[in-house]
Design a protein around this motif. Structure first.
Motif, mmCIF file in Angstrom:
data_model
loop_
_atom_site.group_PDB
_atom_site.id
_atom_site.type_symbol
_atom_site.label_atom_id
_atom_site.label_comp_id
_atom_site.label_asym_id
_atom_site.label_seq_id
_atom_site.Cartn_x
_atom_site.Cartn_y
_atom_site.Cartn_z
ATOM 1 N N LEU A 282 4.352 5.234 3.367
ATOM 2 C CA LEU A 282 2.978 5.617 3.062
ATOM 3 C C LEU A 282 2.904 7.125 3.176
ATOM 4 O O LEU A 282 3.124 7.692 4.243
ATOM 5 C CB LEU A 282 2.031 4.949 4.052
ATOM 6 C CG LEU A 282 0.538 5.100 3.808
ATOM 7 C CD1 LEU A 282 0.167 4.550 2.435
ATOM 8 C CD2 LEU A 282 -0.238 4.386 4.896
ATOM 9 N N GLU B 264 0.800 -1.224 0.000
ATOM 10 C CA GLU B 264 0.000 0.000 0.000
ATOM 11 C C GLU B 264 0.835 1.278 0.000
ATOM 12 O O GLU B 264 0.288 2.385 -0.001
ATOM 13 C CB GLU B 264 -0.942 0.016 1.213
ATOM 14 C CG GLU B 264 -0.242 0.063 2.556
ATOM 15 C CD GLU B 264 0.035 -1.307 3.135
ATOM 16 O OE1 GLU B 264 0.139 -2.274 2.349
ATOM 17 O OE2 GLU B 264 0.161 -1.396 4.371
ATOM 18 N N HIS B 265 2.156 1.147 -0.011
ATOM 19 C CA HIS B 265 3.020 2.320 0.039
ATOM 20 C C HIS B 265 3.152 2.962 -1.337
ATOM 21 O O HIS B 265 3.495 2.300 -2.321
ATOM 22 C CB HIS B 265 4.408 1.935 0.566
ATOM 23 C CG HIS B 265 4.430 1.692 2.035
ATOM 24 N ND1 HIS B 265 5.596 1.448 2.724
ATOM 25 C CD2 HIS B 265 3.433 1.676 2.947
ATOM 26 C CE1 HIS B 265 5.315 1.289 4.005
ATOM 27 N NE2 HIS B 265 4.012 1.401 4.163
ATOM 28 N N ASN B 266 2.898 4.278 -1.397
ATOM 29 C CA ASN B 266 2.976 4.968 -2.673
ATOM 30 C C ASN B 266 4.331 5.630 -2.896
ATOM 31 O O ASN B 266 4.619 6.100 -3.989
ATOM 32 C CB ASN B 266 1.858 6.016 -2.777
ATOM 33 C CG ASN B 266 1.956 7.081 -1.703
ATOM 34 O OD1 ASN B 266 2.497 6.856 -0.615
ATOM 35 N ND2 ASN B 266 1.436 8.258 -1.993
ATOM 36 N N TYR C 232 5.746 9.481 8.157
ATOM 37 C CA TYR C 232 6.212 8.965 6.869
ATOM 38 C C TYR C 232 7.518 8.201 7.012
ATOM 39 O O TYR C 232 8.415 8.328 6.179
ATOM 40 C CB TYR C 232 6.423 10.107 5.852
ATOM 41 C CG TYR C 232 5.358 11.159 5.853
ATOM 42 C CD1 TYR C 232 5.670 12.483 6.094
ATOM 43 C CD2 TYR C 232 4.025 10.831 5.637
ATOM 44 C CE1 TYR C 232 4.684 13.458 6.112
ATOM 45 C CE2 TYR C 232 3.039 11.797 5.655
ATOM 46 C CZ TYR C 232 3.385 13.113 5.889
ATOM 47 O OH TYR C 232 2.417 14.080 5.906
#
Lengths: 116, 115
Positions: free
Chosen positions: B96, B28-30, B102
């Motif tokens: 994320l 799910e990490h952008n 962060y």
């Protein structure tokens, strides 16, 4: 330019004792974050603890606490009740917020050796 | 295991050869980052992606280095015409971008040896 200084190449501590790892930083950004990571011999960097520049209280995470002295620009990591598994390299890092940059700038690290 | 993975873990190559490393971030990490770590030093930032866009590049990233993150998922770091000075640990991290602070989560690294 942001800079992290770790002046202790190596530290020794006996099991169950507390140890302080030093970190000083330099930045012109009033908003920044400070991080500590642990790197065992396997190589993976493990996030330990975070302190924001505007946080009023020192951060704590289990046996880890951060002694944040803003005026001195220091962010020392305190490990209480050291364990043999704490033997590793420890890195202090910083991220400036207002610049918009996401990179972390790391110090050169401190090698901690915990003896029985 | 849903941590950051990197492949290969070790790479030995001859000077002048091209090498490519792969990083798979936490799903799910952008945000995705590449760092380089030489012996006795802390990691040094190379480049940063938010989704598929490469938003930051260090001056350390010479013309021989290129990084991609197609579709905002895995990333590759290619080094062309390797030199002995490229020998280092190459670390990938992800975060994320919507949740402070962060913090970046690192993979196990790819150790490159150029002979």
């Amino acid at each position: 330019a942001q800079k992290i200084t770790q002046t202790q190449p190596g530290m020794f501590v006996q099991e169950k004792e507390a140890v302080t790892l030093d970190c000083t930083y330099d930045t012109s950004d009033p908003s920044y974050g400070l991080f500590w990571y642990k790197q065992p011999s396997s190589g993976e960097m493990i996030f330990l603890i975070y302190q924001g520049s505007y946080d009023q209280q020192n951060a704590t995470e289990g046996r880890y606490s951060l002694n944040f002295q803003k005026a001195r620009k220091s962010a020392n990591l305190v490990i209480s009740a050291s364990q043999l598994g704490d033997s590793a390299m420890y890195f202090c890092a910083m991220r400036e917020v207002n610049t918009g940059f996401q990179k972390l700038v790391f110090g050169t690290g401190t090698r901690l050796l915990v003896s029985p | 295991d849903t941590g950051v993975s990197q492949d290969p873990r070790h790479k030995i190559t001859k000077r002048g050869q091209n090498v490519t490393f792969r990083c798979d971030p936490i799903s799910e990490h952008n945000r995705l980052y590449w760092y380089r770590q030489t012996l006795g030093q802390g990691p040094e930032f190379l480049t940063y992606f938010q989704n598929e866009a490469q938003l930051e590049k260090s001056r350390l990233l010479s013309d021989r280095f290129s990084a991609e993150r197609p579709k905002g998922s895995f990333s590759t770091l290619e080094i062309q015409r390797t030199e002995q000075g490229d020998s280092a640990m190459y670390l990938c991290a992800s975060s994320l971008g919507t949740v402070s602070p962060y913090e970046q989560y690192f993979g196990p690294g790819t150790r490159l040896t150029v002979t």
